[in-house]
Design a protein around this motif. Structure first.
Motif, PDB file in Angstrom:
ATOM      1  N   ASN A 136      -0.824  -2.065   6.021  1.00 49.10           N
ATOM      2  CA  ASN A 136      -0.191  -2.986   4.947  1.00 49.10           C
ATOM      3  C   ASN A 136      -1.185  -2.798   3.706  1.00 49.10           C
ATOM      4  O   ASN A 136      -0.493  -3.042   2.701  1.00 49.10           O
ATOM      5  N   TYR A 137      -2.431  -3.154   4.145  1.00 50.18           N
ATOM      6  CA  TYR A 137      -3.415  -3.202   2.994  1.00 50.18           C
ATOM      7  C   TYR A 137      -3.166  -1.763   1.994  1.00 50.18           C
ATOM      8  O   TYR A 137      -2.922  -1.880   0.983  1.00 50.18           O
ATOM      9  N   LEU A 138      -2.940  -0.613   2.968  1.00 48.86           N
ATOM     10  CA  LEU A 138      -2.783   0.575   2.171  1.00 48.86           C
ATOM     11  C   LEU A 138      -1.547   0.656   1.298  1.00 48.86           C
ATOM     12  O   LEU A 138      -1.270   1.418   0.169  1.00 48.86           O
ATOM     13  N   ILE A 139      -0.404   0.130   1.938  1.00 46.55           N
ATOM     14  CA  ILE A 139       0.971   0.181   1.513  1.00 46.55           C
ATOM     15  C   ILE A 139       1.124  -0.576   0.404  1.00 46.55           C
ATOM     16  O   ILE A 139       1.447  -0.155  -0.894  1.00 46.55           O
ATOM     17  N   ASN A 141      -1.447  -1.631  -1.489  1.00 51.38           N
ATOM     18  CA  ASN A 141      -2.228  -0.813  -2.694  1.00 51.38           C
ATOM     19  C   ASN A 141      -1.493   0.412  -3.198  1.00 51.38           C
ATOM     20  O   ASN A 141      -1.370   0.557  -4.571  1.00 51.38           O
ATOM     21  N   LEU A 143       1.988   0.360  -3.587  1.00 50.35           N
ATOM     22  CA  LEU A 143       2.810  -0.041  -4.400  1.00 50.35           C
ATOM     23  C   LEU A 143       2.496  -0.890  -5.733  1.00 50.35           C
ATOM     24  O   LEU A 143       3.158  -1.350  -6.354  1.00 50.35           O
ATOM     25  N   LEU A 145       0.497  -3.646  -5.358  1.00 48.03           N
ATOM     26  CA  LEU A 145       0.969  -5.170  -5.065  1.00 48.03           C
ATOM     27  C   LEU A 145      -0.397  -6.010  -5.109  1.00 48.03           C
ATOM     28  O   LEU A 145      -0.270  -7.275  -5.306  1.00 48.03           O
ATOM     29  N   LEU A 154       6.402 -10.194  -0.501  1.00 49.87           N
ATOM     30  CA  LEU A 154       7.340  -8.954  -0.293  1.00 49.87           C
ATOM     31  C   LEU A 154       7.283  -8.769   1.469  1.00 49.87           C
ATOM     32  O   LEU A 154       8.235  -8.799   1.977  1.00 49.87           O
TER      33      LEU A 154
END
Lengths: 284, 313
Positions: A136-139, A141, A143, A145, A154
């Motif tokens: 989730n952190y990578l995603i 990042n 995006l 966010l 989100l």
């Protein structure tokens, strides 16, 4: 499923002595149990010299509001509060919307891949959040966010539990109402908004309370997603304040009191809904 | 339309062939409602599961330019070489295995007592529930203060009683248990509530019949309450176990440094957090996440099996 009545009286009156002993025991246990919260509030009103006294005092000897003043002056407490409110309200509103739409669709419509899609959503219920922390952190990042309140809103927009709960509830609503509205020429979205939403209100209230509390108290994800102090939510800000003033328990307790007590008051006002929500959530 | 509803029992699956009017607009509604939801799940739930599995098989460091595939080397390193992983695993299991029974040891008698109390039940119930709605960070700060060696309330009481006054959170032999008590205090209200709801689904007639047969309170508890409550108890135990396997906030906030003293409160989630965000070893931290996921999934599946088989009534 029948909702158990939590206030049902299950003992016939007449066994007075036993009842009074039980009551007395519960009064004592309850006082001990809530003592840490009482001490937090009392300590918040103690001046800094008194808080370090050994042995500690119970009632504040010279009650003062200085600690609250210092916390409000020294830290951007107002913006922490605002951030927490904005995030919790946005998450609650959005996830109530998606959960009720999703629950209604899975309860009342037939469409290709319905079962596999529903099972797929339910499977995510079994995977605890900390396991997905790194992806989730990578995603977030990727995006762009990170370090914005969007990162907190989100991922909370959809909830597998919410969809499941609303599906269970929507399944109990008679199809005739929907069919009748269709014959009257109502559009599908207006059937959802005008007929389903009002009927789903009890479940929405329960889910809303549950979602709001979870978002308001969330710590691990904001800790990873937010860097700046002025974008912090309350739990995050509290730990920051705590590291800044590790030995100033008067200030830390004042900050904690301001964060915790409003939630306790809201709970006491809405406790019927909240208790029902949590039983509903637990009895899935 | 009228004829087909007369002939065919109301099963949408059968009635599907001659498409009812409005079918297209219904499908449009399903699509417009569900596709955004599924897209969100894809980004924040389905994809992350894939990514964490992928990462666990790679040597991934955000700062390094490449992420070579290393098979199960991360897991091998964790179980055979890394003493801190074994420590975190031990701490986590030890904590959960003590905290769950301790929680139920308090929650069950309180729930049974509350079920018997005729007056002020709602007041007691709310009091037990208060800590549950407070944030775990706030609760951690309160208890950090209570555990303070000199100015803290706990040691003040112990001093009055003439008992030794440990420095709870600084002593590696007591820190984890001190934190565990905090967690149980905060979670107790929730389990009391669920158990109380379970108790109230047991019909009074059962107890009345047993009383007529001359059964005392203990036989009634063993013969009626326990068997009829076992489903709820199992459910509560598993839910509590799963949450205690993921402890993070207390062990991060309460000790002087997260996981202190000497790693005695370093749980798996805290270790994942440290490895990923202090040491930047995202691949290795993902492997540990996968181990945690496997443990929790195993417990969940065991629960499903048990709930399906024996505990019917």
């Amino acid at each position: 499923m029948d909702q158990p009545d939590l206030d049902r009286q299950s003992v016939a009156p007449g066994r007075h002595i036993g009842q009074w002993l039980l009551m007395a025991a519960f009064v004592v246990i309850t006082i001990i149990f809530v003592m840490p919260l009482v001490l937090m509030i009392f300590s918040a009103f103690k001046p800094s010299a008194e808080i370090l006294r050994v042995p500690p005092t119970f009632f504040p000897q010279a009650p003062t509001l200085d600690n609250f003043r210092t916390v409000l002056n020294e830290a951007p407490y107002g913006s922490w509060y605002r951030n927490s409110l904005v995030v919790a309200c946005a998450v609650t509103a959005l996830s109530l919307f998606t959960s009720s739409v999703g629950g209604y669709i899975f309860a009342k419509f037939e469409f290709p891949l319905k079962q596999p899609l529903f099972v797929l959503i339910l499977i995510t219920l079994m995977i605890p959040f900390p396991v997905l922390l790194i992806p989730n952190y990578l995603i977030a990042n990727r995006l762009g966010l990170l370090n914005s309140l969007w990162a907190l809103v989100l991922p909370g927009m959809v909830s597998a539990f919410g969809i499941f709960l609303m599906r269970q509830f929507a399944a109990g609503i008679p199809r005739d109402l929907i069919e009748a509205a269709r014959l009257d020429g109502a559009s599908e979205w207006s059937i959802f908004a005008r007929i389903m939403l009002p009927l789903m209100r009890p479940a929405l209230a329960a889910l809303g309370v549950f979602t709001f509390l979870a978002s308001w108290n969330d710590y691990l994800w904001p800790l990873v997603a937010i860097n700046d102090l002025d974008k912090s939510t309350l739990p995050l800000a509290l730990t920051f304040f705590n590291t800044l003033h590790a030995q100033r328990f008067d200030l830390v307790m004042a900050a904690a009191t301001m964060a915790v007590v409003p939630v306790l008051i809201v709970f006491l006002i809405f406790q019927r809904h909240i208790v029902k929500a949590l039983v509903l959530a637990g009895m899935r | 339309m009228a004829v087909s509803t007369l002939l065919v029992p109301a099963k949408p699956r059968v009635a599907r062939r001659p498409r009812p009017p409005g079918h297209a607009s219904q499908m449009a509604f399903v699509a417009s409602g569900l596709i955004p939801i599924l897209a969100m799940f894809a980004v924040f739930a389905f994809a992350p599961v894939g990514i964490v599995l992928w990462l666990s098989l790679h040597k991934y460091n955000q700062l390094a330019p490449t992420a070579p595939f290393i098979g199960l080397r991360n897991f091998e390193f964790a179980f055979y070489t890394d003493p801190y992983f074994i420590n975190a695993l031990t701490v986590t299991l030890k904590y959960a295995l003590v905290a769950v029974p301790l929680n139920l040891l308090f929650a069950l008698p309180i729930a049974i007592g509350l079920n018997q109390v005729t007056r002020l039940r709602a007041v007691f119930r709310s009091a037990f529930f208060l800590p549950t709605v407070a944030s775990a960070v706030g609760v951690s700060l309160i208890w950090r203060y209570l555990y303070e060696p000199q100015a803290g309330a706990l040691n003040a009481l112990l001093a009055i009683a003439g008992l030794p006054q440990p420095s709870w959170l600084a002593d590696p032999t007591t820190a984890l248990w001190a934190i565990l008590v905090t967690a149980v205090w905060q979670d107790l209200g929730y389990n009391i509530l669920i158990l109380l709801a379970g108790l109230q689904t047991i019909p009074d007639d059962f107890y009345d019949a047993a009383k007529v047969d001359g059964a005392g309170p203990w036989p009634r508890f063993v013969g009626i309450t326990m068997p009829l409550l076992s489903r709820t108890l199992l459910f509560v135990s598993v839910l509590t176990m799963i949450s205690y396997l993921q402890q993070f906030t207390y062990v991060q906030v309460m000790p002087r440094e997260p996981g202190d003293p000497i790693h005695s409160t370093e749980t798996m989630v805290l270790y994942i957090y440290t490895k990923a965000f202090s040491n930047m070893q995202l691949g290795y931290a993902s492997a540990i996440s996968v181990v945690l996921m496997a443990i929790i999934l195993a417990i969940t599946l065991v629960q499903f099996r048990l709930l399906r088989s024996r505990w019917e009534y």
